[in-house]
Design a protein around this motif. Structure first.
Motif, PDB file in Angstrom:
ATOM      1  N   GLY A  79      -2.556 -13.002   2.513  1.00 55.76           N
ATOM      2  CA  GLY A  79      -3.960 -12.967   2.762  1.00 55.76           C
ATOM      3  C   GLY A  79      -4.437 -11.544   2.580  1.00 55.76           C
ATOM      4  O   GLY A  79      -5.683 -11.459   2.599  1.00 55.76           O
ATOM      5  N   ILE A  80      -3.422 -10.687   2.936  1.00 55.58           N
ATOM      6  CA  ILE A  80      -3.887  -9.366   2.940  1.00 55.58           C
ATOM      7  C   ILE A  80      -4.433  -8.901   1.297  1.00 55.58           C
ATOM      8  O   ILE A  80      -5.536  -8.196   1.403  1.00 55.58           O
ATOM      9  N   ARG A  81      -3.808  -9.205   0.508  1.00 57.64           N
ATOM     10  CA  ARG A  81      -4.222  -8.899  -1.027  1.00 57.64           C
ATOM     11  C   ARG A  81      -5.069  -9.891  -1.340  1.00 57.64           C
ATOM     12  O   ARG A  81      -5.520  -9.659  -2.330  1.00 57.64           O
ATOM     13  N   GLY A  82      -5.113 -11.169  -0.848  1.00 56.53           N
ATOM     14  CA  GLY A  82      -6.095 -12.117  -1.478  1.00 56.53           C
ATOM     15  C   GLY A  82      -5.490 -12.729  -2.675  1.00 56.53           C
ATOM     16  O   GLY A  82      -6.094 -13.198  -3.649  1.00 56.53           O
ATOM     17  N   ILE A  83      -4.068 -12.899  -2.513  1.00 55.46           N
ATOM     18  CA  ILE A  83      -3.336 -13.663  -3.702  1.00 55.46           C
ATOM     19  C   ILE A  83      -2.589 -14.771  -3.436  1.00 55.46           C
ATOM     20  O   ILE A  83      -1.854 -14.733  -2.262  1.00 55.46           O
ATOM     21  N   VAL A  84      -2.303 -15.697  -4.040  1.00 61.79           N
ATOM     22  CA  VAL A  84      -1.547 -16.896  -3.987  1.00 61.79           C
ATOM     23  C   VAL A  84      -0.557 -16.694  -4.929  1.00 61.79           C
ATOM     24  O   VAL A  84      -0.600 -16.933  -6.053  1.00 61.79           O
ATOM     25  N   TRP A  85       0.712 -16.424  -4.379  1.00 57.18           N
ATOM     26  CA  TRP A  85       1.966 -16.314  -5.145  1.00 57.18           C
ATOM     27  C   TRP A  85       2.268 -17.489  -6.020  1.00 57.18           C
ATOM     28  O   TRP A  85       2.641 -17.375  -7.329  1.00 57.18           O
ATOM     29  N   SER A  86       2.453 -18.324  -5.264  1.00 59.00           N
ATOM     30  CA  SER A  86       2.853 -19.660  -6.044  1.00 59.00           C
ATOM     31  C   SER A  86       2.287 -21.021  -5.603  1.00 59.00           C
ATOM     32  O   SER A  86       2.073 -21.033  -4.269  1.00 59.00           O
ATOM     33  N   ASN A  87       1.571 -21.708  -5.810  1.00 62.39           N
ATOM     34  CA  ASN A  87       1.284 -23.097  -5.471  1.00 62.39           C
ATOM     35  C   ASN A  87       1.826 -24.068  -6.681  1.00 62.39           C
ATOM     36  O   ASN A  87       1.105 -24.161  -7.776  1.00 62.39           O
ATOM     37  N   VAL A  88       2.871 -24.557  -6.215  1.00 57.26           N
ATOM     38  CA  VAL A  88       3.626 -25.534  -7.073  1.00 57.26           C
ATOM     39  C   VAL A  88       2.943 -26.710  -7.582  1.00 57.26           C
ATOM     40  O   VAL A  88       3.074 -27.250  -8.656  1.00 57.26           O
ATOM     41  N   ASN A  89       2.133 -27.431  -6.607  1.00 54.83           N
ATOM     42  CA  ASN A  89       1.389 -28.627  -6.660  1.00 54.83           C
ATOM     43  C   ASN A  89       0.173 -28.375  -7.695  1.00 54.83           C
ATOM     44  O   ASN A  89      -0.293 -29.188  -8.276  1.00 54.83           O
ATOM     45  N   PHE A  90      -0.261 -27.147  -8.010  1.00 50.36           N
ATOM     46  CA  PHE A  90      -1.626 -26.778  -8.583  1.00 50.36           C
ATOM     47  C   PHE A  90      -0.854 -26.261  -9.957  1.00 50.36           C
ATOM     48  O   PHE A  90      -1.631 -26.085 -10.849  1.00 50.36           O
ATOM     49  N   GLY A  91       0.631 -25.780 -10.045  1.00 49.17           N
ATOM     50  CA  GLY A  91       0.884 -25.198 -11.124  1.00 49.17           C
ATOM     51  C   GLY A  91       0.141 -23.683 -11.453  1.00 49.17           C
ATOM     52  O   GLY A  91       0.491 -23.109 -12.471  1.00 49.17           O
ATOM     53  N   TYR A  92       0.059 -22.893 -10.189  1.00 44.53           N
ATOM     54  CA  TYR A  92      -0.657 -21.700 -10.357  1.00 44.53           C
ATOM     55  C   TYR A  92       0.589 -20.611  -9.883  1.00 44.53           C
ATOM     56  O   TYR A  92       1.177 -20.895  -8.836  1.00 44.53           O
ATOM     57  N   LYS A  93       0.355 -19.463 -10.311  1.00 47.29           N
ATOM     58  CA  LYS A  93       1.387 -18.381  -9.984  1.00 47.29           C
ATOM     59  C   LYS A  93       0.458 -16.928 -10.014  1.00 47.29           C
ATOM     60  O   LYS A  93      -0.144 -16.803 -11.044  1.00 47.29           O
ATOM     61  N   ASN A  94       0.735 -16.167  -9.090  1.00 44.29           N
ATOM     62  CA  ASN A  94       0.118 -14.891  -8.871  1.00 44.29           C
ATOM     63  C   ASN A  94      -1.291 -15.173  -9.226  1.00 44.29           C
ATOM     64  O   ASN A  94      -2.000 -14.330 -10.083  1.00 44.29           O
ATOM     65  N   TRP A  95      -1.961 -15.832  -8.631  1.00 39.47           N
ATOM     66  CA  TRP A  95      -3.345 -16.199  -8.480  1.00 39.47           C
ATOM     67  C   TRP A  95      -4.190 -15.262  -7.600  1.00 39.47           C
ATOM     68  O   TRP A  95      -4.254 -15.370  -6.401  1.00 39.47           O
ATOM     69  N   LYS A  96      -5.146 -14.426  -8.369  1.00 42.20           N
ATOM     70  CA  LYS A  96      -5.792 -13.455  -7.661  1.00 42.20           C
ATOM     71  C   LYS A  96      -7.086 -14.193  -7.168  1.00 42.20           C
ATOM     72  O   LYS A  96      -8.162 -13.698  -7.470  1.00 42.20           O
ATOM     73  N   ILE A  97      -7.013 -15.101  -6.282  1.00 42.10           N
ATOM     74  CA  ILE A  97      -8.152 -16.061  -5.918  1.00 42.10           C
ATOM     75  C   ILE A  97      -9.449 -15.210  -5.281  1.00 42.10           C
ATOM     76  O   ILE A  97     -10.424 -15.326  -5.650  1.00 42.10           O
ATOM     77  N   VAL A  98      -8.971 -14.285  -4.399  1.00 43.70           N
ATOM     78  CA  VAL A  98     -10.238 -13.388  -3.695  1.00 43.70           C
ATOM     79  C   VAL A  98     -10.944 -12.593  -4.852  1.00 43.70           C
ATOM     80  O   VAL A  98     -12.123 -12.672  -4.929  1.00 43.70           O
TER      81      VAL A  98
END
Length: 322
Positions: A79-98
């Protein structure tokens, strides 16, 4: 006038958003289908358009009326960097969502992201079933099984933000394969999707079951279907519910025995069974809770905000950072 925030609960089946005031009251909400798989950029656009239309349809202006937007998402979330490092059910890695969403929302909207179960436990501790607790756990039973922990008066995320991924503890050795790469994970047996899968299998194998009268179209089976059959004393539905409850209890008991929190609260779609769910779980927990003879025991309860806990908790990210 109370400040307003948007909370977004990003699930594998639905994206749900609500406008929430500082007291944690949802003023209005809207949802759309997630429709996975899809590229990150498409999902980000969906999130923005959902928030924009939610405001427009209810007489609010996204830029002048909304203080901040908080997003709760499955996965390992920094949450500090605004990054989802891994979301296995979505298939996303290093997602810079913010960072990516700022390009859609603009710089005048503050954006926050947190693990969805952490967001949900924030809501329950602030104003829900765990209000006033110093040590509380929450599990959410939806597309997967999420876990959030409020320990010693603060959210516990682990040093790498991957703590409390309870859906990926193994409860059956060499069991069903999971998206995370393991076999026999908790969420493969206790998620709402697992219950739906189990119900459909039972219906296919038992064409005379009352489940077919309850839900003639098997494609419309949901997490409530088996419980409806159980209430009608259908033996096939009863077997489905009993199997599901045993697996759910197995995971809950593991968590209780590890943490012994004051409260363990259950949210997500399956929590709509409320007291029925608790009553079915209780005999298993009473038998296997390590502290079953202690003066003080963990209370297993249904989340006050149930399926709305994620929306409220995500919105509270903005409130807490104001």
């Amino acid at each position: 006038m109370s400040k307003l925030y948007i909370g977004v609960d990003l699930g594998g089946t639905n994206i749900r958003a609500g406008i929430v005031n500082e007291e944690g009251t949802i003023l209005c909400k809207k949802s759309i289908k997630t429709n996975l798989p899809k590229p990150e950029a498409v999902l980000e656009k969906d999130i923005f358009e959902l928030c924009d239309s939610l405001c427009f349809e209810n007489g609010y202006d996204l830029h002048s009326d909304i203080e901040a937007v908080g997003i709760g998402t499955p996965g390992s979330v920094d949450g500090i960097r605004g990054i989802v490092w891994s979301n296995v059910n979505f298939g996303y890695k290093n997602w810079k969502i913010v960072e990516n969403l700022k390009g859609l929302f603009g710089d005048d909207i503050k954006l926050y992201v947190e693990n969805d179960a952490n967001a949900a436990v924030i809501a329950e501790v602030a104003a829900g079933s765990a209000k006033g607790c110093n040590d509380a756990l929450m599990i959410t039973l939806g597309t997967g099984v999420g876990g959030g922990a409020y320990l010693g008066g603060k959210i516990y995320a682990g040093y790498n933000y991957a703590g409390l991924e309870v859906g990926h503890m193994v409860i059956r050795v060499n069991g069903k394969p999971c998206n995370c790469g393991r076999k026999g994970c908790f969420e493969r047996y206790a998620a709402a999707t697992a219950l739906i899968e189990l119900t459909k299998e039972a219906m296919e194998n038992n064409p005379d079951s009352a489940l077919w009268k309850i839900c003639p179209d098997i494609s419309r089976v949901n997490a409530k279907t088996a419980f409806d059959g159980w209430r009608e004393s259908d033996p096939v539905a009863t077997e489905v519910v009993n199997t599901y409850i045993k697996d759910l209890a197995r995971g809950i008991i593991n968590l209780v025995n590890i943490f012994q929190p004051e409260i363990l609260t259950i949210g997500g779609g399956v929590s709509n069974e409320k007291d029925t769910l608790i009553a079915l779980l209780k005999p298993y927990i009473d038998e296997e809770d390590y502290a079953r003879n202690a003066r003080e025991r963990t209370k297993i309860v249904i989340a006050k905000f149930r399926n709305d806990a994620g929306i409220i908790g995500a919105a509270m990210l903005g409130v807490n950072n104001a």
